[in-house]
Design an enzyme around this catalytic site. Structure first.
Site, PDB file in Angstrom:
ATOM      1  N   CYS A   2       0.842  -1.198   0.000  1.00  0.00           N
ATOM      2  CA  CYS A   2       0.000   0.000   0.000  1.00  0.00           C
ATOM      3  C   CYS A   2       0.883   1.255   0.000  1.00  0.00           C
ATOM      4  O   CYS A   2       1.889   1.320   0.689  1.00  0.00           O
ATOM      5  CB  CYS A   2      -0.941   0.098   1.183  1.00  0.00           C
ATOM      6  SG  CYS A   2      -2.110  -1.252   1.303  1.00  0.00           S
ATOM      7  N   ARG A  31       3.752   0.052  -4.966  1.00  0.00           N
ATOM      8  CA  ARG A  31       3.575  -0.554  -3.644  1.00  0.00           C
ATOM      9  C   ARG A  31       2.297  -1.385  -3.549  1.00  0.00           C
ATOM     10  O   ARG A  31       2.069  -2.084  -2.561  1.00  0.00           O
ATOM     11  CB  ARG A  31       3.538   0.536  -2.569  1.00  0.00           C
ATOM     12  CG  ARG A  31       4.821   1.299  -2.453  1.00  0.00           C
ATOM     13  CD  ARG A  31       4.709   2.348  -1.395  1.00  0.00           C
ATOM     14  NE  ARG A  31       4.618   1.761  -0.073  1.00  0.00           N
ATOM     15  CZ  ARG A  31       5.643   1.530   0.725  1.00  0.00           C
ATOM     16  NH1 ARG A  31       6.850   1.841   0.338  1.00  0.00           N
ATOM     17  NH2 ARG A  31       5.466   0.994   1.909  1.00  0.00           N
ATOM     18  N   TRP A  79      -2.689  -2.707  -1.733  1.00  0.00           N
ATOM     19  CA  TRP A  79      -2.387  -4.123  -1.935  1.00  0.00           C
ATOM     20  C   TRP A  79      -3.255  -4.845  -0.920  1.00  0.00           C
ATOM     21  O   TRP A  79      -3.050  -4.723   0.287  1.00  0.00           O
ATOM     22  CB  TRP A  79      -0.912  -4.406  -1.700  1.00  0.00           C
ATOM     23  CG  TRP A  79      -0.515  -5.809  -2.056  1.00  0.00           C
ATOM     24  CD1 TRP A  79      -0.214  -6.292  -3.297  1.00  0.00           C
ATOM     25  CD2 TRP A  79      -0.381  -6.923  -1.157  1.00  0.00           C
ATOM     26  NE1 TRP A  79       0.090  -7.625  -3.225  1.00  0.00           N
ATOM     27  CE2 TRP A  79      -0.004  -8.048  -1.929  1.00  0.00           C
ATOM     28  CE3 TRP A  79      -0.544  -7.079   0.213  1.00  0.00           C
ATOM     29  CZ2 TRP A  79       0.218  -9.300  -1.389  1.00  0.00           C
ATOM     30  CZ3 TRP A  79      -0.337  -8.335   0.764  1.00  0.00           C
ATOM     31  CH2 TRP A  79       0.044  -9.424  -0.031  1.00  0.00           C
ATOM     32  N   ASN A 105      -1.955   1.560   5.827  1.00  0.00           N
ATOM     33  CA  ASN A 105      -1.068   0.533   5.293  1.00  0.00           C
ATOM     34  C   ASN A 105      -0.717  -0.382   6.452  1.00  0.00           C
ATOM     35  O   ASN A 105      -0.316   0.103   7.499  1.00  0.00           O
ATOM     36  CB  ASN A 105       0.198   1.198   4.741  1.00  0.00           C
ATOM     37  CG  ASN A 105       1.286   0.195   4.395  1.00  0.00           C
ATOM     38  OD1 ASN A 105       1.000  -0.950   4.081  1.00  0.00           O
ATOM     39  ND2 ASN A 105       2.531   0.629   4.453  1.00  0.00           N
ATOM     40  N   GLY A 106      -0.888  -1.688   6.283  1.00  0.00           N
ATOM     41  CA  GLY A 106      -0.536  -2.622   7.353  1.00  0.00           C
ATOM     42  C   GLY A 106      -1.692  -3.539   7.673  1.00  0.00           C
ATOM     43  O   GLY A 106      -2.633  -3.683   6.885  1.00  0.00           O
ATOM     44  N   GLU A 488      17.886 -16.866  -9.031  1.00  0.00           N
ATOM     45  CA  GLU A 488      17.357 -15.537  -9.363  1.00  0.00           C
ATOM     46  C   GLU A 488      16.752 -15.544 -10.774  1.00  0.00           C
ATOM     47  O   GLU A 488      15.701 -14.943 -11.009  1.00  0.00           O
ATOM     48  CB  GLU A 488      18.473 -14.492  -9.231  1.00  0.00           C
ATOM     49  CG  GLU A 488      18.128 -13.089  -9.713  1.00  0.00           C
ATOM     50  CD  GLU A 488      17.020 -12.394  -8.936  1.00  0.00           C
ATOM     51  OE1 GLU A 488      16.475 -12.984  -7.993  1.00  0.00           O
ATOM     52  OE2 GLU A 488      16.668 -11.262  -9.308  1.00  0.00           O
ATOM     53  N   LYS A 492      12.858 -14.533 -11.456  1.00  0.00           N
ATOM     54  CA  LYS A 492      12.461 -13.450 -12.373  1.00  0.00           C
ATOM     55  C   LYS A 492      11.427 -13.963 -13.371  1.00  0.00           C
ATOM     56  O   LYS A 492      10.439 -13.297 -13.671  1.00  0.00           O
ATOM     57  CB  LYS A 492      13.670 -12.891 -13.138  1.00  0.00           C
ATOM     58  CG  LYS A 492      14.611 -12.032 -12.347  1.00  0.00           C
ATOM     59  CD  LYS A 492      14.114 -10.608 -12.125  1.00  0.00           C
ATOM     60  CE  LYS A 492      13.515 -10.362 -10.788  1.00  0.00           C
ATOM     61  NZ  LYS A 492      14.293 -10.341  -9.597  1.00  0.00           N
ATOM     62  N   GLU A 495       7.948 -14.643 -11.642  1.00  0.00           N
ATOM     63  CA  GLU A 495       7.163 -13.480 -11.232  1.00  0.00           C
ATOM     64  C   GLU A 495       6.734 -12.603 -12.402  1.00  0.00           C
ATOM     65  O   GLU A 495       5.690 -11.964 -12.341  1.00  0.00           O
ATOM     66  CB  GLU A 495       7.868 -12.661 -10.149  1.00  0.00           C
ATOM     67  CG  GLU A 495       9.132 -11.979 -10.572  1.00  0.00           C
ATOM     68  CD  GLU A 495       9.796 -11.212  -9.426  1.00  0.00           C
ATOM     69  OE1 GLU A 495       9.100 -10.676  -8.558  1.00  0.00           O
ATOM     70  OE2 GLU A 495      11.036 -11.139  -9.424  1.00  0.00           O
ATOM     71  N   HIS A 511      20.617 -36.141  -8.717  1.00  0.00           N
ATOM     72  CA  HIS A 511      19.947 -36.625  -7.506  1.00  0.00           C
ATOM     73  C   HIS A 511      18.431 -36.502  -7.629  1.00  0.00           C
ATOM     74  O   HIS A 511      17.732 -36.557  -6.619  1.00  0.00           O
ATOM     75  CB  HIS A 511      20.474 -35.878  -6.284  1.00  0.00           C
ATOM     76  CG  HIS A 511      21.945 -36.045  -6.099  1.00  0.00           C
ATOM     77  ND1 HIS A 511      22.494 -37.187  -5.556  1.00  0.00           N
ATOM     78  CD2 HIS A 511      22.992 -35.260  -6.463  1.00  0.00           C
ATOM     79  CE1 HIS A 511      23.810 -37.082  -5.552  1.00  0.00           C
ATOM     80  NE2 HIS A 511      24.148 -35.919  -6.116  1.00  0.00           N
ATOM     81  N   LYS A 614       5.634  -4.054  -4.378  1.00  0.00           N
ATOM     82  CA  LYS A 614       7.075  -3.805  -4.276  1.00  0.00           C
ATOM     83  C   LYS A 614       7.607  -4.032  -2.863  1.00  0.00           C
ATOM     84  O   LYS A 614       8.660  -4.610  -2.681  1.00  0.00           O
ATOM     85  CB  LYS A 614       7.342  -2.359  -4.721  1.00  0.00           C
ATOM     86  CG  LYS A 614       8.807  -1.971  -4.744  1.00  0.00           C
ATOM     87  CD  LYS A 614       9.549  -2.711  -5.831  1.00  0.00           C
ATOM     88  CE  LYS A 614      11.018  -2.380  -5.868  1.00  0.00           C
ATOM     89  NZ  LYS A 614      11.763  -3.407  -6.618  1.00  0.00           N
TER      90      LYS A 614
HETATM   91  C1  F6R Z   1      11.837 -10.149  -6.598  1.00  0.00           C
HETATM   92  C2  F6R Z   1      11.769  -9.174  -5.524  1.00  0.00           C
HETATM   93  C3  F6R Z   1      11.517  -9.676  -4.148  1.00  0.00           C
HETATM   94  C4  F6R Z   1      12.293  -8.829  -3.108  1.00  0.00           C
HETATM   95  C5  F6R Z   1      11.894  -9.245  -1.692  1.00  0.00           C
HETATM   96  C6  F6R Z   1      12.654  -8.469  -0.638  1.00  0.00           C
HETATM   97  O1  F6R Z   1      12.086  -9.529  -7.825  1.00  0.00           O
HETATM   98  O2  F6R Z   1      11.882  -8.000  -5.741  1.00  0.00           O
HETATM   99  O3  F6R Z   1      11.826 -11.027  -4.014  1.00  0.00           O
HETATM  100  O4  F6R Z   1      13.651  -9.007  -3.311  1.00  0.00           O
HETATM  101  O5  F6R Z   1      10.518  -9.034  -1.511  1.00  0.00           O
HETATM  102  O6  F6R Z   1      12.406  -7.104  -0.738  1.00  0.00           O
HETATM  103  P1  F6R Z   1      13.381  -6.044  -0.060  1.00  0.00           P
HETATM  104  O7  F6R Z   1      14.696  -6.156  -0.735  1.00  0.00           O
HETATM  105  O8  F6R Z   1      12.720  -4.722  -0.253  1.00  0.00           O
HETATM  106  O9  F6R Z   1      13.486  -6.433   1.397  1.00  0.00           O
END
Ligand code: F6R
Length: 619
Positions: A2, A31, A79, A105-106, A488, A492, A495, A511, A614
């Site tokens: 949010c 967010r 969110w 937010n929360g 990673e 990517k 997501e 394995h 985010k």
């Molecule tokens: C993936 C991504 C998430 C963040 C994770 C931690 O692309 O962005 O996996 O890396 O939510 O977020 P931060 O770094 O803000 O603690």
């Protein structure tokens, strides 16, 4: 999750409040984008508009229905936690006969009992949210209190959980009141106007002067003043700072998505993170250090805590720090850390990595580590956020604002910061001679140019990605530091393109996972430098042969000049020659470009993938 923005300006009503709120919401949409809404105080009373879906839906509503001129307002992008993404559940929530508006937010953990209590006194609810409960509680407190600030102070004592709250009331047209606990809120200082936001991007288009808000504090902004009090009502002097990036950094700059722009920002993000780290005597320095050198020398274990992409940066740190400093390093997902009763002593250094500095799982892990007597060092991108404020030492990554939900440049900056930390500890503990550290730093300073070369080769990767838009599953293999890169790459793709993807340690293949390989199965393989450890390179070449022999289509990331891969690769993406430990800074880049291009080819929203936000500010 949010995004929250608040504004107070001139006493003469105008369109400025709405303009500031909309601009703030545009920048905060990363967010959360399940719904958006605004409320403005006008001479005719309080007016509001809110819509499910992306901000564009709210903007259409505002175009169709001109809100009257106002003096102050609040805006929210959501969110969803309690209650689905509907118009009714969108914020602001109104109370006091529509004279009070609140955004949040929360998560309010005790909202069920509070809702029951209010319902018994005849309150009717129009949404399924926990926020609406707080709006009614605040309205009830306002009846008894002298003003909105005191009402807010009384209200938050009833709440359990995490919250940032902003409220306006038709009776107080010149102020916005906010409160925070375990959730972010920053103050923006203007001339004849002031701002509140979940982070500085909420008001960066208006001012770069900001103030931090501490835990359990309440803020009241008017056009000319900012008052902050603690839970007991005592005045507090917030810490002031100037934001070191400006509004232009957070716009797409000619790219079709923020993610593509941020991929191209990566050479700069790494260069900026390296900038100015060595003092006049050539020794490395961190940004904020509240741990004595004696304590750092006595560290006998490091535990990296982080989530998602940031945790993969931690995996890279493990290889580098153990090799350079001979300190055992564990990497743990922050949300698992607290629940397994980790062994922590005063000799344990906990390293918390986070782009936002607001990830609730990581915050709770930091608190747990400190309660157990460990020292915490934060590697964070966002100044003024909670994690660095609650840590004993801070190393900021200077990636600039990352707007796309999927992390790219922050990841490279986090890895860079981890290398700096490793070299800092090696310097302090005498594991390396100063000339060795200088040599390693020189290698690091060469990385931005190498990353640029990989970015410049993006069209080859994009063309392959476009040809694979109908794939249903993609596998990623790596060894040593190539393993977190494989993880990673898979994250990517999941997501952004909603494709099943999995990363494996290449040695694990036999394995079990090799059973997945069938004719045409795409497999990315991250090949280590042939100039590094012989055995490592040879083993990965064997792994490529093993999957290819079973029908896999191999997509190989290999160094310039590595000819050993040629006979076994269906596609080769070249990266510049790089020392083994630093290779993730270049080898992950084709995987980021691949995921972005494949999602684009599928017509998906690259910057705002479904179900995500985010900053994950709830546990
Ligand atoms: C993936 C991504 C998430 C963040 C994770 C931690 O692309 O962005 O996996 O890396 O939510 O977020 P931060 O770094 O803000 O603690």
């Amino acid at each position: 999750m949010c995004g929250i923005v608040g504004y107070v300006g001139s006493a003469t009503p105008g369109q400025r409040p709405l303009e500031v709120l909309v601009e703030g919401l545009r920048r905060l949409e990363y967010r959360g984008y399940d719904s958006a809404g605004v409320a403005v105080v006008t001479p005719e009373g309080l007016v509001s508009a809110k819509k499910a879906g992306k901000l564009s839906n709210l903007l259409e509503e505002l175009d169709a229905r001109h809100l009257p001129a106002g003096t102050a307002g609040i805006g929210h992008t959501r969110w969803a936690t309690h209650g689905g993404p509907t118009d009714a559940n969108a914020h602001p929530h109104l109370a006091d006969g529509g004279r009070l508006a609140l955004i949040h937010n929360g998560i309010i953990e005790n909202f069920h009992s509070l809702k029951r209590e209010l319902a018994e006194t005849g309150v009717t609810f129009h949404s399924e949210t926990d926020t609406e409960v707080v709006a009614h509680l605040l309205a009830r407190a306002y009846d008894d209190a002298e003003n909105l600030t005191e009402a807010m102070r009384a209200t938050v004592t009833r709440l359990e959980g995490a919250f940032t709250l902003l409220a306006i009331h038709a009776d107080q047209p010149g102020e916005v009141v906010g409160a925070r606990r375990n959730s972010p809120l920053v103050i923006g200082l203007g001339v004849g106007e002031n701002f509140l936001g979940s982070d500085v991007s909420a008001f960066i288009a208006q001012t770069r002067e900001a103030m931090e808000m501490g835990q359990d504090q309440i803020v009241t902004i008017t056009a000319s003043e900012v008052h902050v009090i603690d839970a007991d009502g005592h005045a507090v002097e917030p810490k002031r700072y100037t934001v070191d990036w400006d509004a232009a950094v957070a716009v797409k700059g000619g790219f079709s998505t923020f993610m593509d722009k941020e991929i191209h920002d990566q050479p700069q993000a790494v260069a900026d993170t390296l900038l100015g780290r060595a003092g006049e005597d050539g020794r490395l320095e961190l940004d904020e250090m509240r741990i004595s050198e004696a304590v750092l020398r006595s560290v006998d274990k490091i535990i990296v805590i982080a989530c998602g992409t940031a945790a993969y940066a931690g995996h890279v740190a493990k290889y580098a720090i153990e090799h350079w400093c001979r300190i055992p390093v564990e990497v743990e997902l922050a949300h698992e850390f607290r629940y397994r009763d980790p062994v922590l002593t005063e000799k344990t250094l906990v390293v918390a990595i986070s782009q936002s500095g607001e990830t609730m799982d990581t915050i709770m892990a930091v608190r747990h580590a400190r309660e157990q007597g460990a020292k915490v060092l934060a590697i964070v991108n966002t100044h003024g956020s909670t994690i660095p404020r609650e840590s004993d030492a801070v190393l900021y990554t200077h990636a600039g604002p990352e707007v796309a939900v999927a992390s790219t440049k922050a990841f490279l900056a986090q890895i860079t910061a981890c290398y700096l930390l490793g070299l800092y500890l090696a310097q302090l503990r005498g594991n390396k001679f100063p000339d060795e550290i200088r040599e390693d730093l020189a290698q690091l300073h060469a990385m931005p140019e190498k990353i640029q070369r990989v970015v410049d080769n993006e069209e080859q990767v994009r063309a392959v990605a476009r040809s694979m838009k109908d794939e249903r599953t993609v596998l990623f293999l790596g060894r040593h530091v190539g393993f977190p890169v494989a993880l990673e790459g898979a994250l990517k793709l999941k997501e952004l393109a909603y494709i099943h993807a999995e990363g494996f340690a290449a040695g694990e293949l036999k394995h079990g996972p090799i059973a997945l390989i069938e004719e045409g199965q795409p497999v990315f393989v991250i090949v280590p430098s042939p100039r590094g450890r012989d055995a490592l390179h040879a083993k990965v070449i064997s792994n490529i042969q093993e999957v290819r022999a079973r029908g896999a289509r191999t997509l190989v990331i290999a160094e310039d000049g590595d000819d050993a891969v040629v006979p076994f690769a269906d596609e080769i993406f070249r990266i510049p020659q790089t020392p083994t430990l630093l290779a993730p800074l270049v080898s992950v880049v084709p995987l980021q470009i691949f995921a972005s291009a494949l999602a684009t080819a599928k017509g998906l929203d690259v910057d705002q993938p479904r179900n995500l936000a985010k900053s994950v500010t709830v546990e």
